[in-house]
Design an enzyme around this catalytic site. Structure first.
Site, PDB file in Angstrom:
ATOM      1  CE  LYS C  74      -2.190   9.193   0.598  1.00 34.53           C
ATOM      2  NZ  LYS C  74      -0.895   9.380  -0.096  1.00 34.53           N
ATOM      3  CB  SER C 149       1.770   9.820   2.624  1.00 40.42           C
ATOM      4  OG  SER C 149       1.352   9.876   1.274  1.00 40.42           O
ATOM      5  CB  SER C 173       3.144   8.700  -0.959  1.00 41.50           C
ATOM      6  OG  SER C 173       3.793   9.584  -0.086  1.00 41.50           O
TER       7      SER C 173
END
Lengths: 99, 493, 495
Positions: C74, C149, C173
């Site tokens: 990420k 997210s 997330s």
């Protein structure tokens, strides 16, 4: 409470966010809606409840770990400053600061 | 109309750690810009703070030092909080500090009020002392690019102990006495190098005035007081400014003011004009700082000397009680650990001449240091050497006048600063042989009939001329006491 | 070949080299560009890591189960090689001079980084629509969001580009995008995984964690990610934290149990508040069926209550923005990041740089945070939220007196259409209702695929454990995955 223009200006200045005039109204409306959400906390009875800042201190006493006083950072100024928008002789440059 | 001046002092003391408070970058002063700013100090994305153990230890030392070794004012649990504000030299956009729960609460610093032997002691209470990180520096000159300032973050993250006094000082002189006493204390216990030029010890003064009996006036904070002299001048200026303002029907506005030494005035800081809302909250990157009773006790034991916490005050008491020195002498000898160490060394090599050693250190040595603007640690004459000079005064080898001459040679480095070698080489031994002195006196009496007649007719002062003549005839080596005594004896005959 | 276990078997059997696997992953990433899952790909960097892994294989290294296996990070984790943007214009060209601890550890374990993955700006969002670099598509239906997210992290696995990825979870997330893309993810106990090098959103809530197809893969990757880090003051170094997650997990799944009683002795708490109004019928049905599967195989189901579930939303939306407003103050256009071209003075430069560099959602949260911390509001909002936070944490402890694991839905609905909810931020916040409490309490939480809705959109089962119970959660999920194949199904078109 609602997020009026004065409040928005004050908070935006604290947060150093420039809010263009054409966004004031819409941002204010969104903030007001958000405040309605968080205002749900006001009715909760929390008398005698200590605030919980670190999640695991809910179950055990947590204390700060301390580091020995050793100066051993490898400092590569060039690498550290590679993202700076403006530099001169190892200094970060900003528009003239007045004190 | 009588005005009362109310002053509180906030002092930022840079702690003498090797590394920064939350990073392992060096704290050494004077490196090229940003070469001692680690990724943590620069607040690069993803970096986190880790607390320095030594900084905590120093805070504990301070807590013990300002409370006679009592431990109750050291918080067993204190909290690091974020003080949020934007400033170009504050990399994270917040300063990690302590707010609601500081590491030290209360305590006191004793200061001397008044001049010389008439000085009295006044106790200034402390509000608190808390740990925090220093900011970087903005540089405004010497840049090629026009219209900019340069940011150097080498200082960012240097550990600070911010010490806040109660508003208990009533004059600029008291404020300076407090600052000096605090400076003496933090350097004495070894938590700060005390170097004011390098910013290791920085004071801000909160100044207000009021008519006696009235509530506290609005205060102004004066920043940038980087010497004791400036502090006194800045406060005096600010006091005058506030009194004149009020007397002219104006009002003091709470603001931060900067002292400009060149103009000898204070002016409002532009960057601090808005009322600040720092939005303090506990730093979620740091857990509560826990200090155990055991840790405090270990520190306390390490600070003990002769059963009491080793601070300037305890040494002062020792000098008064055990060495029978005046409070004034004791105060001067405890202005720094260097002075006290110098005294004890001199005392020991002088054959335990406490008063004489104190006089010499606080007198000749101190004024010589002052004249040449050097620190005691850099003095060419050390305590041991001075003590050996004092020994020769005590045993009558040297008159005090001769001793000053010898001191001058020692200062210049003659014979490695050895008083005895200088006395020997320069033939500066005082003459104490009564026979020799009598001879000189007889000669003087014979040559100065006029003075003798005057003395005998009741003019006691005439003897001074005769003493002077005798000393001159002996090339200053005759013991003045003996000369006086023998002269009187002969004149009475 | 989809799972880490598949990959490492192939590598061990010399059926594939790390370079081949990496090349394949890079090609898949390029082919699936339309998903917008990857923000930065650099074949040279990736292949250099793969070659290093192959060198280790050649040198006879056999004790590294992750050696040569591709992974992607990420873009909230900083990396020296690849840019690190946190999905923000503010950091559009940012290159970190150091690697995040998580990145460092996974590289040390031999994993090969394929690139950096799209996410909501500064991890603020539940749909990945808040990325400055565009929304990410859900591989199951490219007109839909992948959740957020960690949307790019979820999509990249779901689409079969990489077998594992890293993500971060502040309010859900990791779990919510895993649920919406039909993969497995675990948010560990707060403090298990170092936050050093993870661009901060809300420090007391942020936790990194792995995403993969299976619980077993998550256990492997989490074991490599987790562990004490002296650079993070909130990193745990207690005895409990030192126990290897993989070893504990292996120990628990090693015991062979007769079929139909795989979950004997396991008490599952089902909070009634997780099945209240607002939960979609399909999600409710799939989650209930999953819990039934556990029950059918020996588990005991206990009705529990988490009475302050609804309050977790306002508590979270005070605490997270408060911390975020302060964490994001370092983005001032001075040392790094976007600097405005036009400004009047230094203060204006900072204000304009931030206004231009941050997206709308980030600005809202910064303003909310500054507001709830400001003079006169701190007690009513921030402290009150922290008190409610303690009550929420206590509710979980009460619940764990009568059960070992808590199960329920991850999110009230399956993936929604891109753009469907972006006009109403508060409506989007309400979607986080089942994940926020776990984050506020710092508990470990998982998402495990448990079926599909009527549109064949994945549904996730949330498994919540008490502090340090990751291995028990992973073991339960693993046994469940031995009984089901939801986690093995893949979206059409991206096989």
């Amino acid at each position: 409470m609602s997020f009026d223009a004065t409040t928005l200006h004050r908070i935006a200045s604290l947060a150093r966010l420039d809010v263009p005039a054409d966004q004031l109204a819409s941002l204010g409306a969104e903030m007001s809606a958000l405040l309605v959400l968080v205002d749900q906390l006001q009715g909760v009875d929390t008398k005698g409840v200590a605030p919980l800042a670190h999640p695991l201190s809910a179950v055990s006493e947590m204390a700060l770990r301390l580091r020995p006083d050793e100066a051993c950072a490898e400092i590569n100024r060039e690498a550290n400053m590679q993202n700076a928008p403006m530099t001169e002789n190892g200094l970060f440059l900003v528009p003239k600061v007045l004190d | 109309m009588t005005w009362e001046i109310v002053i509180g002092i906030e002092t930022h003391v840079q702690l003498a750690t090797r590394s920064k408070i939350f990073s392992n970058a060096s704290t050494a002063f004077g490196a090229p810009p940003n070469t001692q700013a680690s990724v943590v100090d620069l607040a690069l994305p993803g970096t986190l703070p880790v607390m320095n153990k030594q900084a905590v230890e120093f805070a504990i030392k301070f807590g013990l030092a300002v409370n006679d070794g009592q431990t109750h004012n050291i918080a067993r649990r204190s909290i690091f909080a974020r003080k949020n504000y934007f400033y170009p030299d504050l990399p994270k956009g917040y300063q990690i500090s302590q707010f609601e729960l500081p590491v030290v609460t209360g305590g006191f610093v004793d200061i001397q009020v008044g001049e010389g032997e008439k000085a009295t002691t006044k106790r200034i209470n402390l509000t608190r002392a808390h740990l925090e990180e220093d900011a970087g520096k903005s540089l405004h000159e010497g840049l090629e690019t026009p219209g900019v300032s340069g940011i150097d973050l080498n200082r960012a993250g240097t550990p600070l102990l911010e010490i806040v006094s109660e508003p208990e000082m009533r004059s600029a002189a008291e404020a300076v006495a407090y600052a000096k006493a605090l400076h003496g204390l933090v350097t004495w216990i070894g938590i700060c190098d005390g170097n004011m030029q390098e910013g290791s010890f920085r004071c801000d003064a909160n100044v207000s005035v009021r008519r006696i009996g009235e509530p506290l006036g609005t205060r102004c904070e004066i920043k940038n007081l980087n010497s004791f002299r400036f502090m006194e001048r800045a406060i005096n200026y600010e006091v005058r400014r506030q009194i004149e303002l009020i007397e002219d029907g104006g009002k003091v506005i709470q603001q931060t003011r900067l002292y400009d030494a060149d103009r000898d005035e204070t002016r409002a800081m532009r960057s601090k004009e808005d009322a600040m809302d720092y939005r303090y909250f506990p730093d979620p990157d740091l857990l509560p700082l826990a200090i155990s009773d055991r840790q405090i006790e270990t520190t306390r034991l390490s600070m003990l000397r002769g059963g009491v916490i080793d601070v300037p005050g305890s040494t002062r008491q020792q000098l008064i009680n055990a060495y029978e020195l005046s409070a004034y002498d004791a105060q001067l000898l405890t202005q720094s650990r260097a002075f006290a160490t110098c005294f004890f060394a001199a005392f020991s090599s002088s054959g335990e001449q406490a008063k004489l050693c104190a006089n010499w250190i606080n007198g000749e040595l101190a004024s010589q240091l002052n004249r040449e603007c050097i620190e005691l640690v850099d003095s060419p004459v050390n305590g041991d050497e001075l003590g050996r000079l004092v020994k020769r005064i005590a045993d009558g080898t040297l008159s005090s006048k001769m001793a000053k001459q010898v001191f001058g040679y020692m200062w210049a480095g003659e014979h490695g600063g050895d008083a005895d070698a200088i006395i020997e080489a320069r033939g500066l031994k005082q003459v104490t042989d009564s026979g020799a002195i009598e001879k000189v006196i007889d000669d003087v009496l014979a040559k100065n009939e006029k003075s003798v007649a005057e003395f005998k007719s009741g003019k006691d002062k005439a003897i001074q001329a005769l003493i002077g003549q005798a000393m001159k005839a002996s090339q200053g080596k005759a013991n003045p006491g003996q000369v006086n005594e023998l002269l009187r004896k002969k004149l009475a005959e | 070949m989809r799972t880490i276990t598949d990959f490492s078997h192939a590598l061990a059997a010399k059926q594939a080299s790390a370079v081949e696997l990496a090349t394949d992953a890079l090609a898949k990433a390029t082919a699936a560009k339309g998903l917008n899952a990857f923000l930065h790909v650099d074949a040279d960097l990736t292949l250099a890591e793969a070659r290093a892994a192959d060198k280790q294989f050649a040198a006879g290294v056999t004790n590294k189960p992750l050696l040569g296996v591709p992974i992607a990070h990420k873009d909230i984790f900083v990396t020296c090689g690849w840019r690190s943007t946190a999905g923000s214009m503010m950091l559009a060209n940012y290159v970190s001079p150091f690697d995040a601890t998580v990145v460092e550890r996974l590289r040390a374990a031999g994993m090969v980084c394929v690139g950096k993955l799209n996410c909501d700006e500064f991890a603020m969002g539940s749909s990945n629509e808040n990325s400055a670099f565009g929304a990410v598509q859900n591989p199951w239906d490219t007109s839909r969001i992948p959740g957020g997210s960690s949307g790019g992290s979820a999509a990249a696995i779901s689409a079969g580009i990489v077998p594992a990825s890293t993500g971060s979870d502040t309010g859900g997330s990791l779990r919510q995008p895993a649920a919406m893309t039909g993969i497995t993810a675990i948010k560990p106990t707060y403090g298990r995984v170092s936050r050093y090098g993870m661009i901060a959103f809300a420090s007391s809530l942020d936790q990194g964690g792995p995403m993969a197809h299976t619980a077993e893969d998550c256990a492997l990757v989490l074991d490599a990610m987790a562990g004490f880090d002296e650079r993070d003051s909130t990193s745990l170094d207690s005895e409990k934290a030192k126990v290897s997650i993989w070893r504990a997990f292996s120990g628990q799944i090693a015991s062979k149990r007769p079929s139909n009683v795989e979950f004997a002795g396991l008490r599952i708490g089902v909070p009634k508040e997780f099945f209240a109004e607002g939960l979609s019928a399909d999600v409710g049905a799939r989650v209930t069926e999953a819990i039934e599967t556990f029950k059918k195989h020996g588990a005991t189901v206990v009705d529990i209550s988490l009475p302050r579930t609804a309050l977790s939303i306002p508590a979270y939306y005070v605490i997270a923005p408060a911390e975020a407003s302060s964490n994001l103050s370092r983005f001032d256009g001075i040392r790094f990041g976007h600097r405005a071209a036009q400004y009047a003075d230094v203060n204006d430069m900072i204000a304009k740089s931030r206004a231009e560099g941050f997206g709308r959602e980030v600005k809202r949260r910064i303003l909310t945070g500054a507001y709830v911390l400001s003079h006169g509001y701190y007690d009513a909002y921030y402290l009150q939220a922290q008190r409610v936070r303690r009550l929420i944490a206590q509710d979980f402890q009460t619940a764990f007196k009568s059960c070992d694991l808590i199960m329920g839905p991850v999110a009230p609905t399956t993936a929604w259409k891109i753009g469907e909810k972006s006009s109403d931020p508060v409506a989007m916040y309400l979607e986080d209702i089942f994940t926020l409490g776990v984050s506020l309490a710092g508990l470990p939480g998982m998402s495990v695929p448990c079926g599909f809705d009527h549109q064949r959109l994945p549904v996730g089962l949330q498994i919540i454990g008490n502090y340090f119970e990751e291995s028990a959660m992973l073991a339960a999920a693993h046994r469940y995955q031995q009984l089901t194949d939801w986690h093995l199904q893949s979206p059409g078109g991206h096989k």
